[in-house]
Write an enzyme that holds these catalytic residues in place. Structure first.
Site, PDB file in Angstrom:
ATOM      1  N   LYS A  21       0.917  -1.290  -0.060  1.00 42.32           N
ATOM      2  CA  LYS A  21      -0.038   0.112   0.001  1.00 42.32           C
ATOM      3  C   LYS A  21       0.803   1.398   0.026  1.00 42.32           C
ATOM      4  O   LYS A  21       2.053   1.307   0.524  1.00 42.32           O
ATOM      5  CB  LYS A  21      -0.900  -0.152   1.420  1.00 42.32           C
ATOM      6  CG  LYS A  21      -0.270   0.142   2.618  1.00 42.32           C
ATOM      7  CD  LYS A  21      -0.225   1.605   3.024  1.00 42.32           C
ATOM      8  CE  LYS A  21       0.773   1.708   4.371  1.00 42.32           C
ATOM      9  NZ  LYS A  21       1.237   2.973   4.620  1.00 42.32           N
ATOM     10  N   PRO A 123       9.114  -4.429   0.093  1.00 38.54           N
ATOM     11  CA  PRO A 123      10.472  -3.958   1.171  1.00 38.54           C
ATOM     12  C   PRO A 123      10.166  -4.174   2.573  1.00 38.54           C
ATOM     13  O   PRO A 123       8.888  -3.755   2.947  1.00 38.54           O
ATOM     14  CB  PRO A 123      10.831  -2.645   0.606  1.00 38.54           C
ATOM     15  CG  PRO A 123       9.820  -2.100  -0.164  1.00 38.54           C
ATOM     16  CD  PRO A 123       9.003  -3.190  -0.778  1.00 38.54           C
ATOM     17  N   ASP A 165      -2.752  -1.164   9.714  1.00 32.83           N
ATOM     18  CA  ASP A 165      -3.168  -1.129   8.245  1.00 32.83           C
ATOM     19  C   ASP A 165      -3.768  -2.651   7.795  1.00 32.83           C
ATOM     20  O   ASP A 165      -3.952  -2.648   6.580  1.00 32.83           O
ATOM     21  CB  ASP A 165      -1.484  -1.107   7.451  1.00 32.83           C
ATOM     22  CG  ASP A 165      -1.384   0.289   7.461  1.00 32.83           C
ATOM     23  OD1 ASP A 165      -2.039   1.318   7.565  1.00 32.83           O
ATOM     24  OD2 ASP A 165       0.017   0.376   7.586  1.00 32.83           O
TER      25      ASP A 165
END
Length: 321
Positions: A21, A123, A165
């Protein structure tokens, strides 16, 4: 092999590909009584993916009663900085859904084993919700694999126990989130958006960024209206102008080179650029796919790695064997 949306049937293996995201808008309204920060943020999935694969093996693997003695085994592809124990959000997600279903509640240790494997490309500690995406993928994969039938709405409730999240990552797409980030509402979006994603190999701790924010910044009064309007209209130029992240000042305070890297993307002709979430990833909005490739080449030497991504990238994508 069947894809998400097929009629439910018993499966032996489930593979879930989950997107990362970016925060198109993020403001910090202050610190809550519980110590967490009050946020208003617009989240959108982008096409950098992790994949979680889950399968069950061993005695009584297909029998619900036998699964009360379920064991859990987690492996990952060796990506640096990814824990393989209870510190990993995907493992914690598995424990949460085990508690919800009652699987693994017995302690005799002679039941079947659920094996989770993480293939990581998002990442680590980069402001792209990689850990949250993995947790969401684990919840979705195990709900499918075990035939628990919890559904996405209940999975989002369980996800809220894991992190800010994670509920968004269970659904994907585009959402407005408030509170600590766990309360989300889907947002109408037209069109697709092309991004250059500048990645740094050195991670940046989210708690460190929030502490720095408390030291160097003040609560914001910015509103997401311009971002939401641009998304409704499918207007990439307006979206580029409206991109906003309060945490950017804190991330750049801790890592001053991020200011130069963000400026390099703007100087190369991006419609807008900002630090994503708590950083250190920097994203730049391109006019179209060809422009994104041009930007990628222009800033290739500025970052450790530069990817091109498309948003919105939907939610978790499920394959069943």
């Amino acid at each position: 092999m069947s894809r998400d949306g097929d009629e439910h049937r018993p499966v032996s293996r489930v593979r879930v590909r989950v997107p990362s995201k970016i925060n198109l808008f993020l403001t910090v309204r202050g610190v809550r009584p519980d110590g967490y920060h009050e946020l208003v943020t617009v989240l959108q999935t982008v096409s950098l993916y992790d994949t979680v694969t889950a399968h069950v093996e061993g005695p009584s693997a297909q029998h619900p009663a036998g699964r009360r003695s379920m064991q859990l085994d987690f492996t990952q592809d060796g990506t640096s900085g990814v824990p393989d124990d209870e510190a990993n959000l995907a493992v914690r997600a598995a424990r949460v859904i085990m508690a919800e279903t009652g699987f693994g509640s017995a302690t005799n240790g002679c039941g079947p084993t659920t094996r989770l494997h993480l293939d990581k490309h998002i990442p680590v500690a980069a402001g792209m919700a990689g850990g949250s995406a993995d947790a969401a993928a684990a919840l979705v994969a195990l709900d499918e694999l075990w035939g628990a039938g919890l559904g996405r709405a209940r999975l989002r409730e369980l996800a809220a126990e894991l992190g800010a999240d994670v509920p968004f990552c269970v659904s994907g797409g585009t959402a407005l989130a408030t509170g600590t980030g766990t309360a989300t509402a889907q947002v109408l979006t037209r069109g697709s958006y092309h991004w250059v994603v500048g990645i740094s190999d050195t991670p940046l701790s989210t708690p460190d960024v929030y502490r720095a924010y408390d030291e160097v910044a003040t609560p914001s009064e910015a509103e997401p209206d311009a971002v939401l309007q641009a998304l409704r209209n499918g207007d990439a130029e307006a979206l580029g102008d409206a991109l906003h992240n309060d945490l950017q000042v804190a991330a750049e305070h801790l890592r001053p080179e991020l200011t130069e890297r963000r400026q390099a993307i703007l100087d190369a002709g991006a419609l807008g650029a900002l630090v994503s979430g708590s950083g250190p990833t920097v994203v730049g909005l391109a006019e179209n796919a060809q422009d994104a490739v041009r930007l990628q080449r222009a800033v290739a030497d500025v970052f450790d790695r530069v990817e091109v991504g498309l948003s919105p990238a939907g939610g978790p994508d499920v394959w069943r064997d």
